[in-house]
Each structure stands twice: as C-alpha cells, then as structure tokens.
Motif scaffolding. Structure first.
Motif, PDB file in Angstrom:
ATOM      1  N   UNK A 128       0.829  -1.207   0.000  1.00 29.85           N
ATOM      2  CA  UNK A 128       0.000   0.000   0.000  1.00 29.85           C
ATOM      3  C   UNK A 128       0.865   1.259   0.000  1.00 29.85           C
ATOM      4  N   UNK A 129       1.927   1.249   0.813  1.00 30.75           N
ATOM      5  CA  UNK A 129       2.846   2.388   0.811  1.00 30.75           C
ATOM      6  C   UNK A 129       3.481   2.573  -0.559  1.00 30.75           C
ATOM      7  N   UNK A 130       3.938   1.494  -1.162  1.00 27.05           N
ATOM      8  CA  UNK A 130       4.585   1.578  -2.470  1.00 27.05           C
ATOM      9  C   UNK A 130       3.627   2.105  -3.533  1.00 27.05           C
ATOM     10  N   UNK A 131       2.375   1.698  -3.461  1.00 19.86           N
ATOM     11  CA  UNK A 131       1.365   2.198  -4.403  1.00 19.86           C
ATOM     12  C   UNK A 131       1.173   3.698  -4.222  1.00 19.86           C
ATOM     13  N   UNK A 132       1.147   4.158  -2.973  1.00 19.51           N
ATOM     14  CA  UNK A 132       1.028   5.592  -2.729  1.00 19.51           C
ATOM     15  C   UNK A 132       2.225   6.370  -3.256  1.00 19.51           C
ATOM     16  N   UNK A 133       3.422   5.847  -3.025  1.00 24.23           N
ATOM     17  CA  UNK A 133       4.636   6.503  -3.525  1.00 24.23           C
ATOM     18  C   UNK A 133       4.599   6.585  -5.048  1.00 24.23           C
ATOM     19  N   UNK A 134       4.031   5.590  -5.698  1.00 25.82           N
ATOM     20  CA  UNK A 134       3.945   5.576  -7.149  1.00 25.82           C
ATOM     21  C   UNK A 134       3.081   6.684  -7.725  1.00 25.82           C
ATOM     22  N   UNK A 135       2.292   7.336  -6.882  1.00 31.79           N
ATOM     23  CA  UNK A 135       1.435   8.435  -7.337  1.00 31.79           C
ATOM     24  C   UNK A 135       2.102   9.807  -7.189  1.00 31.79           C
ATOM     25  N   UNK A 136       3.336   9.818  -6.730  1.00 34.34           N
ATOM     26  CA  UNK A 136       4.021  11.085  -6.451  1.00 34.34           C
ATOM     27  C   UNK A 136       4.908  11.486  -7.617  1.00 34.34           C
ATOM     28  N   UNK A 137       4.591  12.617  -8.225  1.00 35.74           N
ATOM     29  CA  UNK A 137       5.398  13.210  -9.290  1.00 35.74           C
ATOM     30  C   UNK A 137       4.914  14.637  -9.498  1.00 35.74           C
ATOM     31  N   UNK A 138       5.757  15.459 -10.058  1.00 35.01           N
ATOM     32  CA  UNK A 138       5.414  16.860 -10.322  1.00 35.01           C
ATOM     33  C   UNK A 138       4.103  16.963 -11.098  1.00 35.01           C
ATOM     34  N   UNK A 139       3.197  17.811 -10.593  1.00 31.62           N
ATOM     35  CA  UNK A 139       1.943  18.085 -11.278  1.00 31.62           C
ATOM     36  C   UNK A 139       0.812  17.150 -10.952  1.00 31.62           C
ATOM     37  N   UNK A 140       1.102  16.020 -10.327  1.00 35.89           N
ATOM     38  CA  UNK A 140       0.044  15.074  -9.982  1.00 35.89           C
ATOM     39  C   UNK A 140      -0.742  15.573  -8.764  1.00 35.89           C
ATOM     40  N   UNK A 141      -1.997  15.140  -8.622  1.00 38.06           N
ATOM     41  CA  UNK A 141      -2.784  15.569  -7.457  1.00 38.06           C
ATOM     42  C   UNK A 141      -2.317  14.872  -6.187  1.00 38.06           C
ATOM     43  N   UNK A 142      -2.262  15.625  -5.073  1.00 41.04           N
ATOM     44  CA  UNK A 142      -1.927  15.018  -3.788  1.00 41.04           C
ATOM     45  C   UNK A 142      -2.950  13.938  -3.423  1.00 41.04           C
ATOM     46  N   UNK A 143      -4.210  14.178  -3.787  1.00 39.57           N
ATOM     47  CA  UNK A 143      -5.264  13.224  -3.458  1.00 39.57           C
ATOM     48  C   UNK A 143      -5.084  11.897  -4.182  1.00 39.57           C
ATOM     49  N   UNK A 144      -4.278  11.889  -5.234  1.00 41.28           N
ATOM     50  CA  UNK A 144      -4.028  10.646  -5.949  1.00 41.28           C
ATOM     51  C   UNK A 144      -3.378   9.591  -5.071  1.00 41.28           C
ATOM     52  N   UNK A 145      -2.625  10.024  -4.054  1.00 42.74           N
ATOM     53  CA  UNK A 145      -1.977   9.079  -3.142  1.00 42.74           C
ATOM     54  C   UNK A 145      -3.041   8.265  -2.409  1.00 42.74           C
ATOM     55  N   UNK A 146      -3.961   8.953  -1.758  1.00 41.05           N
ATOM     56  CA  UNK A 146      -5.004   8.266  -1.007  1.00 41.05           C
ATOM     57  C   UNK A 146      -5.990   7.526  -1.888  1.00 41.05           C
ATOM     58  N   UNK A 147      -6.269   8.071  -3.064  1.00 36.29           N
ATOM     59  CA  UNK A 147      -7.197   7.394  -3.967  1.00 36.29           C
ATOM     60  C   UNK A 147      -6.653   6.033  -4.396  1.00 36.29           C
ATOM     61  N   UNK A 148      -5.361   5.987  -4.721  1.00 35.89           N
ATOM     62  CA  UNK A 148      -4.750   4.730  -5.156  1.00 35.89           C
ATOM     63  C   UNK A 148      -4.656   3.732  -4.004  1.00 35.89           C
ATOM     64  N   UNK A 149      -4.277   4.211  -2.829  1.00 39.45           N
ATOM     65  CA  UNK A 149      -4.196   3.326  -1.659  1.00 39.45           C
ATOM     66  C   UNK A 149      -5.586   2.808  -1.296  1.00 39.45           C
ATOM     67  N   UNK A 150      -6.588   3.689  -1.354  1.00 35.52           N
ATOM     68  CA  UNK A 150      -7.949   3.284  -1.035  1.00 35.52           C
ATOM     69  C   UNK A 150      -8.472   2.209  -1.972  1.00 35.52           C
ATOM     70  N   UNK A 151      -8.174   2.332  -3.251  1.00 29.32           N
ATOM     71  CA  UNK A 151      -8.601   1.328  -4.227  1.00 29.32           C
ATOM     72  C   UNK A 151      -7.967  -0.027  -3.906  1.00 29.32           C
ATOM     73  N   UNK A 152      -6.663  -0.003  -3.609  1.00 26.51           N
ATOM     74  CA  UNK A 152      -5.946  -1.230  -3.246  1.00 26.51           C
ATOM     75  C   UNK A 152      -6.565  -1.872  -2.007  1.00 26.51           C
ATOM     76  N   UNK A 153      -6.848  -1.053  -0.977  1.00 27.61           N
ATOM     77  CA  UNK A 153      -7.413  -1.580   0.266  1.00 27.61           C
ATOM     78  C   UNK A 153      -8.799  -2.171   0.034  1.00 27.61           C
ATOM     79  N   UNK A 154      -9.632  -1.451  -0.713  1.00 26.36           N
ATOM     80  CA  UNK A 154     -10.994  -1.929  -0.979  1.00 26.36           C
ATOM     81  C   UNK A 154     -10.999  -3.263  -1.707  1.00 26.36           C
ATOM     82  N   UNK A 155     -10.139  -3.382  -2.695  1.00 22.31           N
ATOM     83  CA  UNK A 155     -10.105  -4.599  -3.501  1.00 22.31           C
ATOM     84  C   UNK A 155      -9.699  -5.824  -2.684  1.00 22.31           C
TER      85      UNK A 155
END
Length: 249
Positions: A128-155
């Motif tokens: 889950x941490x690695x998935x969140x880190x994968x959402x970090x890059x210039x210009x990307x939304x901060x909320x993308x971190x939690x959205x990606x982790x949330x999808x992983x957790x839900x699944x």
C-alpha cells in the motif's frame, strides 16, 4: 519543504539514511523477552552515534527516542517496561533531525512466527505504501496518493485508519502540506510541486477506521479494535517520480 538547491537534497539524504539505518538496527536487534525501552535505547544510541537528534523528543517532548507500538497499540507507543513476546506485531517509527533537516520512517514487524493473516497484512501494508509513492510526481494531485491506496485496500477487503495522515517534512517534523490523506479524499485539489518533501504512510487494517487516544496522552489505538500495520518513507517529488530518502545504506 520544497527543495531548491542540491545541498538541501544532500542534507535530507543524510538524515534519511540515518533514520533508515536506525530502524534496520532496531528491527535486527528485536527479540522476545526484551522490553520496548531496551529496544528504544538501541535506537537512541544509534542516532546519537551518527550526530542525529530524536525529532519526537525535540519537537514534542515525547518520552522516548522512537515510537514503539505493540499489538493493540497502533502509533505513538511510549517505550517502557512492556516485554516483547513471540508472535507480537510491533511497529517502530523513527524520526530525527541533523543539521536542520528532518526525515521520518517506520515499519511493522512480526516477532517470530505469526498468524498467516498478520503476515499477509504486513506484506499488503508495505505494498500500500509503495502504491502511494507511485502516485508522487510533479503536477500530480496530492489526493491521488489516497485514492490509489484506497482502491488497493478496498479490492482486498482492508480498511484504512482515517485520522492518521501523511505530511510534509524537511525543515521540521510536520509542515506543509500539513495533512495528506492516505484514504480517498475528493475535497483536496492541491497538486504536487517538484522538490516537495513528504511522507507516505498508510495505516492498513483488517477493520480499524480511526485512531483513538489512550490514557497516557500519546499512545493511539484502533477503533474498532483490529490489527493495524504502518509502513513509511520520506520522499521528494521530481518530474520523473519520487526519490525515496529513507533508504538504508
């Protein structure tokens, strides 16, 4: 903190390596029968030996050099006389400063053989941490971190502790952006700037939703009560993705 000069990155890499090596040394030394205070003293000595200062102590007067949380304790556990036992789930959180730079890291460990569900929870917590880190890059939304982790957790049928968030770090332990959700958050419209220094640290659980305060004023517990794991890195955002600063070496 937003990095603008190479020497700032060098300073963050230095303290990042120190906290990562401290965490590794503590995890390697941990064994059944030792107290959490004895484990904390290993961390304290390692930090001092490398010219670093415990951030929880210096910033918040925390009664320990590191945070050590066992089983029902999920964060900010105070090192003391509690004896670590076979089968325990132990979270170690190490944050420190050196030369004006701060870094923060943490991980959960099983002590000896553990229930297979705990093994799986630990593997998935790290993922889950690695998935969140994968959402970090210039210009990307901060909320993308939690959205990606949330999808992983839900699944996978997990829950996320929703009042323990990632945060900015660098020149102090907690700074802008003050709170970065590691769960889905539709209201956050902020975007990531290049050079932004932050943590990614989801708290993945088999049923817990919130962190509640204990009687000592520091230790946090899952509500509802359920196993929780946390894995954390300090990272810096670039145009090509994230640089992990808290790598041992």
């Amino acid at each position: 903190m937003t990095i603008t000069q190479e020497d700032e990155l060098d300073g963050l890499k230095d303290i990042g390596r120190i906290v990562a090596n401290t965490l590794r040394a503590m995890a390697k030394a941990m064994e059944p029968g030792m107290t959490t205070r004895e484990l904390d003293e290993i961390g304290r000595a390692f930090l001092e030996r490398h010219g670093a200062e415990s951030a929880p102590q210096s910033a918040y007067d925390f009664p320990g050099a590191t945070c050590i949380s066992v089983n029902e304790e999920i964060a900010h556990g105070i090192p003391g006389e509690r004896i670590i036992a076979q089968g325990d789930l132990v979270n170690i959180d190490v944050s420190a400063s050196k030369d004006g730079f701060f870094a923060d890291t943490g991980a959960s460990y099983r002590v000896g053989p553990a229930h297979p569900l705990l093994d799986k929870l630990c593997r998935d917590g790290k993922r889950a941490m690695q998935i969140g880190i994968g959402q970090v890059a210039e210009g990307k939304p901060l909320a993308g971190i939690g959205n990606a982790i949330g999808k992983f957790a839900d699944e996978r049928g997990y829950t996320l502790i929703r009042n323990l968030a990632s945060h900015g770090v660098g020149r102090s332990l907690h700074e802008y952006p003050e709170e970065i959700a590691t769960w889905p958050n539709r209201s956050d419209r902020r975007r990531i700037d290049t050079g932004l220094v932050l943590t990614v640290e989801p708290f993945l659980s088999t049923g817990g939703l919130w962190a509640s305060d204990g009687e000592d004023g520091w230790t946090l517990y899952a509500e509802p009560c359920a196993p929780v794991v946390q894995y954390e890195h300090t990272i810096v955002a670039t145009s090509r993705g994230a640089i992990i600063l808290t790598q041992p070496g």
